[in-house]
Structure formats: C-alpha cells, structure tokens
Design a protein around this motif. Structure first.
Motif, mmCIF file in Angstrom:
data_model
loop_
_atom_site.group_PDB
_atom_site.id
_atom_site.type_symbol
_atom_site.label_atom_id
_atom_site.label_comp_id
_atom_site.label_asym_id
_atom_site.label_seq_id
_atom_site.Cartn_x
_atom_site.Cartn_y
_atom_site.Cartn_z
ATOM 1 N N TYR A 124 0.820 -1.216 0.000
ATOM 2 C CA TYR A 124 0.000 0.000 0.000
ATOM 3 C C TYR A 124 0.855 1.268 0.000
ATOM 4 O O TYR A 124 1.971 1.281 0.515
ATOM 5 C CB TYR A 124 -0.844 0.088 1.276
ATOM 6 N N VAL A 125 0.229 2.340 -0.519
ATOM 7 C CA VAL A 125 0.675 3.690 -0.194
ATOM 8 C C VAL A 125 -0.366 4.219 0.783
ATOM 9 O O VAL A 125 -1.568 4.071 0.560
ATOM 10 C CB VAL A 125 0.749 4.560 -1.467
ATOM 11 N N VAL A 126 0.093 4.776 1.885
ATOM 12 C CA VAL A 126 -0.829 5.216 2.932
ATOM 13 C C VAL A 126 -0.998 6.731 2.866
ATOM 14 O O VAL A 126 -0.013 7.473 2.881
ATOM 15 C CB VAL A 126 -0.271 4.839 4.325
ATOM 16 N N GLU A 127 -2.239 7.184 2.777
ATOM 17 C CA GLU A 127 -2.479 8.626 2.879
ATOM 18 C C GLU A 127 -3.060 8.935 4.258
ATOM 19 O O GLU A 127 -4.058 8.356 4.667
ATOM 20 C CB GLU A 127 -3.433 9.104 1.782
ATOM 21 N N TYR A 128 -2.402 9.846 4.977
ATOM 22 C CA TYR A 128 -2.880 10.257 6.291
ATOM 23 C C TYR A 128 -3.757 11.488 6.126
ATOM 24 O O TYR A 128 -3.409 12.410 5.382
ATOM 25 C CB TYR A 128 -1.720 10.612 7.215
ATOM 26 N N CYS A 129 -4.876 11.510 6.825
ATOM 27 C CA CYS A 129 -5.725 12.688 6.762
ATOM 28 C C CYS A 129 -6.499 12.797 8.075
ATOM 29 O O CYS A 129 -6.317 11.992 8.982
ATOM 30 C CB CYS A 129 -6.661 12.606 5.570
ATOM 31 N N GLY A 130 -7.347 13.790 8.152
ATOM 32 C CA GLY A 130 -8.131 14.000 9.366
ATOM 33 C C GLY A 130 -7.622 15.212 10.126
ATOM 34 O O GLY A 130 -6.517 15.700 9.890
ATOM 35 N N SER A 131 -8.452 15.679 11.049
ATOM 36 C CA SER A 131 -8.149 16.958 11.693
ATOM 37 C C SER A 131 -6.863 16.907 12.521
ATOM 38 O O SER A 131 -6.158 17.905 12.631
ATOM 39 C CB SER A 131 -9.330 17.407 12.555
ATOM 40 N N ALA A 132 -6.531 15.742 13.091
ATOM 41 C CA ALA A 132 -5.300 15.669 13.901
ATOM 42 C C ALA A 132 -4.064 15.836 13.027
ATOM 43 O O ALA A 132 -3.062 16.411 13.453
ATOM 44 C CB ALA A 132 -5.244 14.349 14.660
ATOM 45 N N ILE A 133 -4.134 15.328 11.810
ATOM 46 C CA ILE A 133 -3.007 15.479 10.878
ATOM 47 C C ILE A 133 -2.945 16.920 10.374
ATOM 48 O O ILE A 133 -1.875 17.532 10.318
ATOM 49 C CB ILE A 133 -3.165 14.499 9.681
ATOM 50 N N GLU A 134 -4.114 17.468 10.035
ATOM 51 C CA GLU A 134 -4.138 18.851 9.522
ATOM 52 C C GLU A 134 -3.577 19.832 10.539
ATOM 53 O O GLU A 134 -2.974 20.837 10.168
ATOM 54 C CB GLU A 134 -5.580 19.258 9.164
ATOM 55 N N SER A 135 -3.770 19.549 11.809
ATOM 56 C CA SER A 135 -3.295 20.537 12.775
ATOM 57 C C SER A 135 -1.822 20.340 13.143
ATOM 58 O O SER A 135 -1.283 21.084 13.956
ATOM 59 C CB SER A 135 -4.185 20.548 14.020
ATOM 60 N N MET A 136 -1.172 19.365 12.520
ATOM 61 C CA MET A 136 0.274 19.199 12.767
ATOM 62 C C MET A 136 1.081 20.149 11.889
ATOM 63 O O MET A 136 0.696 20.426 10.759
ATOM 64 C CB MET A 136 0.715 17.771 12.420
ATOM 65 N N ASP A 137 2.238 20.590 12.396
ATOM 66 C CA ASP A 137 3.129 21.369 11.535
ATOM 67 C C ASP A 137 3.934 20.411 10.652
ATOM 68 O O ASP A 137 3.805 19.187 10.782
ATOM 69 C CB ASP A 137 4.016 22.307 12.361
#
Ligand code: SF4
Lengths: 471, 208
Positions: A199-212
């Motif tokens: 697989y290629v994994v795509e991370y998403c979601g509000s916890a990821i968006e709020s990371m620098d």
C-alpha cells in the motif's frame, strides 16, 4: 470515479508502459548517501553509463560519519573509505554534494525538506527506506535498493507497479503531551509491521491537519515500519508556508504557478481506497515499544504483555523471544526498569520541534547519574537554530552530550553504540535486535518520553501524568 | 519451458521466524564496504556467531545436516526494515537461490528480483507444512518457475505466486537498465514537457 493523491502523482509521472503491470515512472529527485551508493556508481562505470541528470541528484554524508567532529576520518578508516568514494563519484559525475563540513550538512531526510527541495507532487527516491519522510509534503517518496539507485542515476526513471491505496484518518484532538511520534507508533501498533505491505498510505483527518510540517514528517517517516511503500499527506497552507522562501523552493512568478498546481494535489472526494482505518486522536497516549519490532508498542503506563495472552502459538513464541531479548518480565511496569542510554535524534525526531519538546521536559533537571544521554540534531541548520534558541544550553546544563548532526545511534554505524545488554530509550524508528549495537535493548519513544527517561533514570515515567513537557 | 526444466534444484532449511529484518540478514557493521562482494560470510551474523566469533552451534546454518542448503524457508514479512540491497547480496553470496515466505517486505522483494534471487510466496498453511518438512533435515526441492511450484522429494507440489513480469526478469538475461534505455525518446519527451508544466522542478544548476 475520483482518484487518490497517489494515483494522480503516479499518472503524472508515467513515461512509458513496460508490460501489463509495470510502468516506467519519471523520478524528479534523487537523494544519495555514502552507504548505498558506491556499488551503484561502480555498476554505472562498468557498463559505460553516465548520470543522466546530475542536478536532479543530491549527495550527502550522514550514516557513517562521526558526530563528535566534522572530520572525514572522524569515524575511522573504513567509513572514510566510503566517504571519499562518495566525494570522488560526485566529482566524476558532477553531482552536487553536501560534504561533511558544509554548512547545510545533515541527515538526508532532514536536509531535503529544509532546503526546499522536497515539494508537493514530486517523485523522490533514495537508497534508504525512510525516504517515506518526504511524503509529508504530498510527494511520492520511497526507498529503493542499490540496483535501483543505479537505474535512476542512469535513466532518471524507475520501473514501478501500482500500489494499493490505504487511508488512515485521524480525527480529534491529541491529549496534552501526546506528539506525532506517539501517533505513528499507535498507528503501527494497530496496523502491524506488515499491515501496510503493498500500500501507499495517505494520512488525513483533523489531527493530521493541525500538525506542523516537522510533525507530519515524523508520521510519514515511520510509514515504512508498517511495510507500506510510501506515506502521503495532501499539501495545504501549512505545507505552502513552510516551503515559501526556502533556498530551493520556487519563487516569484514560479511560486504562483507552483501554488496553483499544488492546490490540485489531493484525493478526490469520491476516490476509492482499498482500505480505510479510523483513529480517534483523543484515545492516543504517549507510546513506548517493549519488543524488537515497532509494532510491539504500548502506552507508557501499560504493563509488559504476557506471551500467554496471545492467541496463536507463533505470536506467543515471537513475544517470548522479544521479551527475552529485551530482558523484560511479563506483566511488569516499565517504570521499574533503569535506563542506561537515552538517544534523541534520527530522521524521525531530530528537528527543531522535537528538540523543543525534549528541552521542555529537561529544563531545570539533571540527567540521572547512571544515564548517558545524547542529543544529535538532524542537521547543521537545526543545530544552529537550537543553539540560538538556547535549547543546546538546556541540554548541556542537564548533562546531555550535544553532538554534530548525523544518523549516529539510530543505526550505530559510527562509534555511537549502545553496549550489549544495555537499555536505551531512543527517538529513532527501529528497535530491531542489534540495531543500536549487538544485544542492545531499544525502546522507541517520543522526544518528551525519552527526555523524561533521561532525567528520571527509569523507563517512561509518563510525561502526561507528571505534567512535564506540557508545551 | 526454458532451456532447463527447473529454475533451481537444491536442499532447503527452515528459519521459522516472522518479521526477519534486513538488520538481521546483514548487520550494519558489514555495510561499510564499497564493493558488492564478500557479504556471504556475514549473513545472519549476530545469530550465526557467538560473542567470541565462533559459530553458534544452535543456529540452523551451522548444523551439519544443513550444510550446502540453497533454499531458505522463512516466516512472515521476511526482509522488512532497511532498504539495504546488501541483504539479498549476502543471501545469494552465501549460496541461496530461493527464499520461501508467506510474505515479503516490498523493497526487499524488489531487491531480490534485481539480483535473480527468487522470492517465492506461499500460503501460510503451506509454509507451515514446508517448515515442518525442513526443520529436521535438509529437504530436496525442485523449484519450477514456469508452473510456479515447489516440488518436494515425495513428489508433492506446493504452489507459489510471483508476478509474471518478475518471473520474466528472473529468467531473462537482459539488463534491467537496458529495458528503460529502450524508452529514451519517451524520457526526453517527458523532460521537455516538464520544462513547461513544472519548470520549478527542473533545477538548471544546483550548486552547493
Ligand atoms: S537517521 Fe536512522 S533511519 Fe534515518 S536515515 Fe539515518 S540511519 Fe536511516
């Protein structure tokens, strides 16, 4: 049907189709280092080939170098041989080299992004599995073997087969004191070391968006630890503002054009993923590994597992083997085990944010007398910034060694080795048997947990509970 | 069928451990060289040798009945971790031609293909059976790449899977880079297009 970010980047780089399942993909950028490149250059020369696009290549010295000084012979003769071979090959093929004394020197996966080389939508490879780090920018980035390094040097392409798509969505707010490292360790614990295979994994979601960006790099960095080909995070304003003004990032008119294109780089709303995993950020606690594989991980306050509680005999066997190697008793608490070494560094956790998190825990404390603790910044730039901010003083005052940048005790190819039977809390990415030295016992954790272990002298007092590192 | 009937015939030993990583296959202290040779002696170094450098009598490759084996029957997720191609080099230089596992890590798998070392993937059930057969004595196995099966000494056949393009690469003598070089025109065209679509990706000069 919509497309995933991975599919978009893949399609944009297709140069030719080689057979039913294999495409020739164009590689935008190629990082090389001293350990996995010499045989590739030898192969090129033997076949009478040359490097197709030397300026789409950057060489660096990081794995094998001393972190005590900036000398090419600092880590001994054998490593010097590899370093001088790299210098020679770079001269011969006119490949830019960030040499050991260069002001931007550092770990390959730290300096690429730092220089603005790593950009959204690119394909990036390196003879190093943690190339997945660069996926934090929405670049398709993955590690390759030395034969493939030679292939990319010669043709600027690589034969590839389409991977499957996995989405890891992490929503909600992380509890105080829980960092990107805890997030990725928890994800690996859930998915397993082989769960991402193919697989290629795509991370998403509000916890990821709020990371620098630095935190996102920590997450993508360890994607390889679940066997996935690459990790990806769609570029957004955080990405763009990180890139703007960096030495190799586009500027002027080009910046506007780049921005317009980068904004298209995200999975379509109706894109289909072969697998989706949801994780509630608020459920994640500071993590630490107890075994010899990154999937053997738990919250710092949990008890060491008992092999008898695992369903399959193979699992029971491997858990028992890991505990024996690690010198841990089933059912015990980690806080009862003294720590010998603490290592803060590696391409996972050696950036400014990591050092700030560790320093916040260390501040005013002293490294326990029986502990040897070192901080190895990921790059010369990180080192300069940390010194300017006063972080280096915090570490030094507490009794940490403050080193020159490099891979150091992450893989112990130089003289930074954990002695046999000794226990190390490390912010790196692999707790494999012998990784930090023969019979060395590695516990992977965040910079905050590692710093806490250094001060207390025991494994994992929980910085969340004790109120340390609340930044 | 290609010239010879079997891709390989040899004897097998079992290393029934899951998640064997490339740090175990070839520890980092052996990565300091600049040539592709000399890795066979360091294969599985930390398991194969005792602290004083003497062979560890408990390790499978040191046991008399397993001398001369060329097929390794491993566990699940074999070859995970570092991308070091030194791992398949070490396996091949030791004398292995085939590694059998229920799954392989991606980078290691690709490195095997590029070194003509066959990564044969079998089902978990078949792997168990095979392991049981090879654990006590070196089992003679014929590896049929055309039919994608491992033929045991009693004639029993165990199927394995491999992508057809990978199988072709193992059988073909053609140079892996040469295949891409047949597409140099397409690469040129692609680069020219990019000079207009993503000009900022194409550093014209890059001085450090
Ligand atoms: S820091 Fe460790 S994992 Fe990262 S590139 Fe260096 S050796 Fe590899």
């Amino acid at each position: 049907m919509g497309m995933t970010l991975y599919e978009k980047i893949y399609d944009q780089h297709q140069v030719a189709q080689l057979n039913d399942s294999t495409d020739l993909l164009y590689i935008d950028f190629h990082f090389i280092h001293e350990v996995t490149s010499p045989q590739a250059f030898a192969g090129l020369k033997q076949a009478g080939r040359t490097v197709r696009n030397p300026v789409a290549t950057l060489a660096t010295m990081d794995h094998n170098i001393s972190t005590q000084n900036r000398r090419i012979d600092g880590a001994g003769e054998v490593s010097q041989q590899q370093l001088t071979a790299l210098q020679k090959h770079c001269r011969e093929f006119q490949i830019p080299l960030i040499d050991i004394t260069h002001r931007d020197q550092g770990i390959v996966h730290v300096i690429g992004p730092e220089q603005g080389i790593t950009q959204p939508g690119m394909t990036i490879v390196c003879g190093d599995s943690h190339t997945s780090t660069h996926g934090a920018f929405g670049a398709l980035a993955f590690g390759i073997g030395t034969s493939e390094v030679e292939h990319v040097l010669a043709t600027q392409t690589l034969p590839q087969q389409r991977a499957k798509n996995m989405k890891v969505q992490i929503d909600g707010q992380l509890p105080m004191g829980v960092t990107a490292k805890d997030v990725i360790l928890a994800v690996i614990g859930r998915i397993g070391t082989a769960g991402g295979s193919g697989y290629v994994v795509e991370y998403c979601g509000s916890a990821i968006e709020s990371m620098d960006m630095e935190e996102r790099m920590t997450v993508c960095n360890m994607t390889i630890e679940m066997g996935a080909k690459a990790g990806l995070i769609a570029p957004d304003e955080v990405t763009f503002s990180y890139l703007q003004g960096r030495p190799r990032a586009p500027s002027g008119d080009q910046w506007q054009r780049a921005l317009a294109r980068w904004k298209t780089l995200k999975s379509d709303a109706d894109a289909v993923f072969d697998k989706t995993v949801h994780i509630d950020a608020s459920s994640i606690r500071p993590q630490i590994t107890w075994g010899t594989s990154p999937e053997q991980v738990m919250a710092v306050t949990e008890r060491v597992p008992d092999p008898a509680n695992f369903p399959a005999t193979e699992q029971q066997r491997s858990v028992a083997k890991a505990l024996e190697y690690m010198g841990l008793t089933p059912g015990s608490l980690l806080q009862d085990y003294p720590v010998d070494v603490v290592f803060i560094g590696s391409c996972t956790n050696s950036r400014l944010v990591d050092l700030r998190q560790a320093a916040a825990v260390v501040k005013g404390g002293r490294v326990a007398p029986h502990v040897r603790a070192l901080v190895v910044p990921g790059s010369a730039q990180v080192k300069r910034e940390a010194e300017a901010e006063g972080l280096a003083d915090v570490f030094r005052a507490a009794g940490f060694e403050w080193r020159e940048p490099g891979c150091s005790m992450c893989l112990a190819m130089n003289d930074d080795i954990v002695p046999a039977g000794k226990r190390c809390v490390s912010t790196s990415n692999r707790n494999f048997e012998g990784r930090q030295g023969r019979l060395a016992r590695t516990h992977l954790a965040s910079p905050a947990v590692a710093a806490s272990a250094a001060i207390h002298g025991y494994l994992s007092t929980n910085p969340l509970v004790s109120g340390e590192g609340l930044i | 069928m290609s010239q010879q009937q079997y891709f390989h015939q040899g004897s097998a030993c079992a290393l029934p451990i899951d998640n064997v990583d490339t740090d175990q296959i070839i520890p980092k202290q052996f990565l300091t060289g600049i040539s592709r040779d000399g890795f066979g002696a360091a294969l599985f170094y930390d398991w194969r040798y005792l602290d004083d450098g003497a062979p560890n009598p408990d390790f499978v490759l040191n046991q008399p009945q397993f001398q001369g084996v060329s097929i390794l029957v491993a566990g699940h997720n074999f070859g995970c971790g570092s991308s070091r191609e030194h791992a398949p080099w070490a396996l091949a230089q030791f004398g292995f031609k085939v590694v059998v596992a229920s799954s392989f890590a991606d980078i290691f798998y690709r490195n095997c293909i590029n070194n003509k070392l066959l990564p044969a993937q079998v089902s978990t059930t078949d792997l168990k059976r095979l392991t049981a057969v090879c654990e006590q004595r070196a089992e003679a196995i014929k590896v049929d790449l055309e039919q994608q099966q491992l033929v045991l000494s009693n004639g029993e056949a165990i199927p394995f899977s491999i992508a057809s393009s990978d199988r072709d690469q193992l059988l073909d003598d053609c140079d892996f880079i040469g295949v891409a070089e047949q597409h140099l025109d397409a690469i040129d065209r692609y680069e020219n297009d990019r000079a207009t679509t993503v000009p900022w990706f194409m550093p014209l000069s890059f001085t450090v």
